[in-house]
Structure formats: structure tokens, C-alpha cells
Scaffold this motif. Structure first.
Motif, PDB file in Angstrom:
ATOM      1  N   ASN A 148       0.793  -1.237   0.000  1.00 56.53           N
ATOM      2  CA  ASN A 148       0.000   0.000   0.000  1.00 56.53           C
ATOM      3  C   ASN A 148       0.819   1.277   0.000  1.00 56.53           C
ATOM      4  O   ASN A 148       0.263   2.377   0.122  1.00 56.53           O
ATOM      5  N   MET A 149       2.139   1.181  -0.138  1.00 48.15           N
ATOM      6  CA  MET A 149       2.924   2.409  -0.277  1.00 48.15           C
ATOM      7  C   MET A 149       2.657   3.035  -1.647  1.00 48.15           C
ATOM      8  O   MET A 149       2.459   2.327  -2.642  1.00 48.15           O
ATOM      9  N   ALA A 150       2.661   4.354  -1.700  1.00 45.16           N
ATOM     10  CA  ALA A 150       2.444   5.069  -2.955  1.00 45.16           C
ATOM     11  C   ALA A 150       3.663   4.928  -3.863  1.00 45.16           C
ATOM     12  O   ALA A 150       4.802   4.901  -3.394  1.00 45.16           O
ATOM     13  N   VAL A 151       3.402   4.863  -5.174  1.00 43.88           N
ATOM     14  CA  VAL A 151       4.475   4.759  -6.159  1.00 43.88           C
ATOM     15  C   VAL A 151       4.285   5.871  -7.193  1.00 43.88           C
ATOM     16  O   VAL A 151       3.183   6.065  -7.713  1.00 43.88           O
ATOM     17  N   ILE A 152       5.342   6.604  -7.492  1.00 40.21           N
ATOM     18  CA  ILE A 152       5.276   7.710  -8.438  1.00 40.21           C
ATOM     19  C   ILE A 152       6.402   7.608  -9.451  1.00 40.21           C
ATOM     20  O   ILE A 152       7.382   6.886  -9.254  1.00 40.21           O
ATOM     21  N   THR A 153       6.248   8.356 -10.548  1.00 36.01           N
ATOM     22  CA  THR A 153       7.350   8.603 -11.478  1.00 36.01           C
ATOM     23  C   THR A 153       7.703  10.074 -11.360  1.00 36.01           C
ATOM     24  O   THR A 153       7.162  10.788 -10.512  1.00 36.01           O
ATOM     25  N   SER A 154       8.593  10.548 -12.226  1.00 38.77           N
ATOM     26  CA  SER A 154       8.958  11.967 -12.190  1.00 38.77           C
ATOM     27  C   SER A 154       7.791  12.860 -12.586  1.00 38.77           C
ATOM     28  O   SER A 154       7.770  14.043 -12.258  1.00 38.77           O
ATOM     29  N   GLU A 155       6.781  12.268 -13.297  1.00 42.50           N
ATOM     30  CA  GLU A 155       5.629  13.057 -13.734  1.00 42.50           C
ATOM     31  C   GLU A 155       4.515  13.073 -12.702  1.00 42.50           C
ATOM     32  O   GLU A 155       3.811  14.077 -12.575  1.00 42.50           O
ATOM     33  N   GLY A 156       4.331  11.969 -11.984  1.00 42.35           N
ATOM     34  CA  GLY A 156       3.240  11.953 -11.020  1.00 42.35           C
ATOM     35  C   GLY A 156       2.930  10.582 -10.460  1.00 42.35           C
ATOM     36  O   GLY A 156       3.652   9.605 -10.685  1.00 42.35           O
ATOM     37  N   PHE A 157       1.801  10.505  -9.749  1.00 42.98           N
ATOM     38  CA  PHE A 157       1.341   9.317  -9.035  1.00 42.98           C
ATOM     39  C   PHE A 157       0.879   8.250 -10.034  1.00 42.98           C
ATOM     40  O   PHE A 157       0.121   8.540 -10.952  1.00 42.98           O
ATOM     41  N   ILE A 158       1.349   6.996  -9.838  1.00 40.85           N
ATOM     42  CA  ILE A 158       0.948   5.942 -10.777  1.00 40.85           C
ATOM     43  C   ILE A 158       0.240   4.767 -10.107  1.00 40.85           C
ATOM     44  O   ILE A 158      -0.441   3.991 -10.776  1.00 40.85           O
ATOM     45  N   GLY A 159       0.389   4.591  -8.791  1.00 40.54           N
ATOM     46  CA  GLY A 159      -0.282   3.465  -8.153  1.00 40.54           C
ATOM     47  C   GLY A 159       0.269   3.159  -6.776  1.00 40.54           C
ATOM     48  O   GLY A 159       0.885   4.019  -6.133  1.00 40.54           O
ATOM     49  N   LYS A 160       0.033   1.934  -6.331  1.00 44.12           N
ATOM     50  CA  LYS A 160       0.454   1.530  -4.988  1.00 44.12           C
ATOM     51  C   LYS A 160       1.102   0.145  -5.036  1.00 44.12           C
ATOM     52  O   LYS A 160       0.893  -0.631  -5.975  1.00 44.12           O
ATOM     53  N   VAL A 161       1.876  -0.155  -4.018  1.00 43.51           N
ATOM     54  CA  VAL A 161       2.499  -1.466  -3.886  1.00 43.51           C
ATOM     55  C   VAL A 161       1.414  -2.465  -3.494  1.00 43.51           C
ATOM     56  O   VAL A 161       0.742  -2.302  -2.472  1.00 43.51           O
ATOM     57  N   LYS A 162       1.250  -3.501  -4.304  1.00 42.29           N
ATOM     58  CA  LYS A 162       0.205  -4.494  -4.045  1.00 42.29           C
ATOM     59  C   LYS A 162       0.726  -5.683  -3.249  1.00 42.29           C
ATOM     60  O   LYS A 162       0.075  -6.165  -2.325  1.00 42.29           O
ATOM     61  N   SER A 163       1.897  -6.179  -3.601  1.00 40.43           N
ATOM     62  CA  SER A 163       2.489  -7.314  -2.885  1.00 40.43           C
ATOM     63  C   SER A 163       3.993  -7.159  -2.859  1.00 40.43           C
ATOM     64  O   SER A 163       4.581  -6.519  -3.749  1.00 40.43           O
ATOM     65  N   VAL A 164       4.625  -7.762  -1.834  1.00 39.77           N
ATOM     66  CA  VAL A 164       6.061  -7.581  -1.625  1.00 39.77           C
ATOM     67  C   VAL A 164       6.723  -8.914  -1.312  1.00 39.77           C
ATOM     68  O   VAL A 164       6.200  -9.717  -0.539  1.00 39.77           O
ATOM     69  N   SER A 165       7.886  -9.135  -1.919  1.00 41.43           N
ATOM     70  CA  SER A 165       8.749 -10.261  -1.555  1.00 41.43           C
ATOM     71  C   SER A 165      10.038  -9.669  -0.997  1.00 41.43           C
ATOM     72  O   SER A 165      10.142  -8.453  -0.823  1.00 41.43           O
ATOM     73  N   ALA A 166      10.991 -10.521  -0.727  1.00 40.69           N
ATOM     74  CA  ALA A 166      12.233 -10.022  -0.124  1.00 40.69           C
ATOM     75  C   ALA A 166      12.947  -9.013  -1.016  1.00 40.69           C
ATOM     76  O   ALA A 166      13.437  -7.986  -0.542  1.00 40.69           O
TER      77      ALA A 166
END
Length: 292
Positions: A148-166
Motif C-alpha cells: 500500500n505504499m504510494a508509487v510515483i514517477t517523475s511526472e506523477g502518481f501511478i499506483g500503490k504497492v500491491k504485494s512484496v517479496s524479499a
């Protein structure tokens, strides 16, 4: 008798030698014109030389032309090889320049987000069948990435972290078809008054985000910027989402839906930043479906 003939032959030989020397001397003296025998002899010799020289020069020119063609062909191959190398080098320089520009923008955005903890990552995989759904980045739990962390590029907001591994994480894009993928958003209406709504879905045909819940009586100008509000979810406030293209009344007539052109290009994503708010809201109930 034999002595007579011997003397006679000697006399004839001497006379012949004298005549030959006379002829040689005559021929060596400077003259303005050649005698007819000399002219005839010279013409015969010249004609013979011509007969021999013309074919010889033709053969020489022929083999010289072949050599020139071969040299031209070799030089042409070298030039083509150099042109191919130059084209490849130019392409590599263009790619590196583009990559450098994107990284510089990411670094610039990192300065803008100094109030937040950010982690830079690179997209390493993308499913062609789900191009607008998910991307996989090269950072995971070992880098402090959480769901659920926010993810962006240099232009703007693109989505959220859905799942995480090591070591890796899957990012769900705002353009994904997911009813639970909702983002609290903010924009300015009349008299610069803050207006709140929720990003709910993505129109594949129009290629716009749908910002719903805007009061029916509000007028919003085209080009108005839309940002994350930071109110009802765990995403930081002020991340650019896009700009308003147009307003469309909802079926109930009580609210409007704004068509928002994304600030970021969901099609071309290479470098991203995972953003964590300086304020820990992990315990809050959000509109993202609890990270589902």
C-alpha cells in the motif's frame, strides 16, 4: 690467283665499311626532313607499335578498372560498417540521454518529497497481457518496501504497492481494473476552494482517470490540477495525479465525474519512487480495500 681474290674481298670489305660509316654520319647529321626510306621505315615501325600498344593499354585499363571496382567495393563495405556503427552509437546515446533525463527528473522529484521517505526503483518486468494493470520493481522488503505504499514517477502518481517479496514488489497501477482501487483526491474549484473526490477507475477508451463525488453545482476549469488529498487513505498529500479534461453529470444528478488526464504515462514506465508518508497511517482504515 687466290691471292688476287683475297685482296679483292678485302678491298670490297673496306669500301663497304667506308660506305657504312658515311651513311651513319649522313644519318646523324641534323636535317630538317627525313628521306623517303626513313619516313617509310618510321611509319612501319610506328604502325607496329600502335598495333601492339592499343591492345596492351586496353588490357591495362581493364585490369585497372577491376582493381578500382574492387577498391571501391571494399571502401563501400567499410563505410557501411561505420555507418551501422554510427547508427547504433547514435541510438545508444539517445537511449542513455533519455534514461539520464528520466533519472534527473526522479532525483528532482526526490528533492520535492524531502518530507517523505522515498526509495528509488527500476521496473524489471511487465506482462503484455496486463500492461495497464501491474509492474514489477527491483526493490522489496529488504529495502523497506511495504504493501500500500504510494508509487510515483517523475511526472506523477501511478499506483500503490500491491504485494512484496524479499527483493521485488508488484505495483498496481491506477489504470488497473479494480473496484477497490480508490484514491482520495483534491483539486481547487471556484474561488480557489478545495474540492474533494475519489479516483474510482480508469476509462480505457478515453485513457482518463475517473474522479467521482464532485458536487453537481461546482464549476471546475479544464486543466485544473488534481492531487492526492492525504485524508482518507495512507498516501501522502500533494502527489500529482493529473489534470481535469471535462466534467460529466452522474446518473443521479447529485454529483459529477471529472475526466482526469493522468500526469504520468502509464504506458512508458522505467524508473519509479516508492513513497512513504512521514506520518504513519498504517493503522487507519482507507478506501483502498485494506491493501487487497
Amino acid at each position: 690467283m687466290p691471292q688476287f681474290f683475297l685482296n679483292k674481298r678485302l678491298i670490297i670489305l673496306l669500301i663497304s665499311i667506308i660506305l657504312l660509316v658515311a651513311l651513319i654520319g649522313y644519318s646523324l647529321r641534323e636535317r630538317g626532313h627525313l628521306s623517303k626510306p626513313e619516313q617509310f621505315l618510321k611509319d612501319v615501325v610506328g604502325f607496329g607499335q600502335t598495333i601492339i600498344a592499343v591492345p596492351a593499354n586496353s588490357v591495362k585499363d581493364f585490369f585497372g578498372s577491376i582493381s578500382d571496382i574492387q577498391n571501391t567495393y571494399t571502401e563501400n563495405k567499410k563505410l557501411k560498417s561505420r555507418l551501422d556503427q554510427l547508427s547504433q552509437l547514435s541510438s545508444e546515446v539517445s537511449i542513455l540521454k533519455d534514461d539520464n533525463d528520466k533519472l534527473r527528473k526522479i532525483l528532482g522529484k526526490k528533492d520535492d518529497l524531502s518530507a517523505y521517505t522515498t526509495t528509488q526503483a527500476t521496473v524489471i518486468a511487465r506482462n503484455p497481457d496486463q500492461w495497464y494493470e501491474h509492474i514489477i520493481i527491483n526493490k522489496g522488503k529488504t529495502s523497506g518496501i511495504k504493501e500500500n505504499m504510494a508509487v510515483i514517477t517523475s511526472e506523477g502518481f501511478i499506483g500503490k504497492v500491491k504485494s512484496v517479496s524479499a527483493l521485488y514488489s508488484t505495483v498496481e497501477l491506477l489504470s488497473a481494473v479494480n473496484p477497490k482501487n480508490r484514491i482520495s483526491a483534491e483539486l481547487l474549484g471556484d474561488n480557489d476552494k478545495a474540492v474533494y473526490g475519489t479516483i474510482e477507475g480508469y476509462d480505457q477508451t478515453e485513457r482518463v482517470l475517473l474522479l467521482k463525488g464532485i458536487p453537481y453545482d461546482l464549476k471546475i476549469k479544464k486543466g485544473t490540477s488534481v492531487y492526492t488529498s492525504g485524508l482518507a487513505d495512507i498516501f501522502p498529500k500533494g502527489l500529482p495525479i493529473g489534470t481535469v479534461e471535462k466534467l460529466v453529470p452522474d446518473e443521479n444528478g447529485l454529483t459529477q465525474t471529472a475526466y482526469v488526464k493522468p500526469a504520468a504515462d502509464f504506458y512508458d514506465i522505467e524508473h519509479v519512487m516508492v513513497v512513504k508518508s512521514s506520518v504513519d497511517k498504517a493503522g487507519l482504515t482507507d478506501l483502498n480495500g485494506g491493501g487487497q
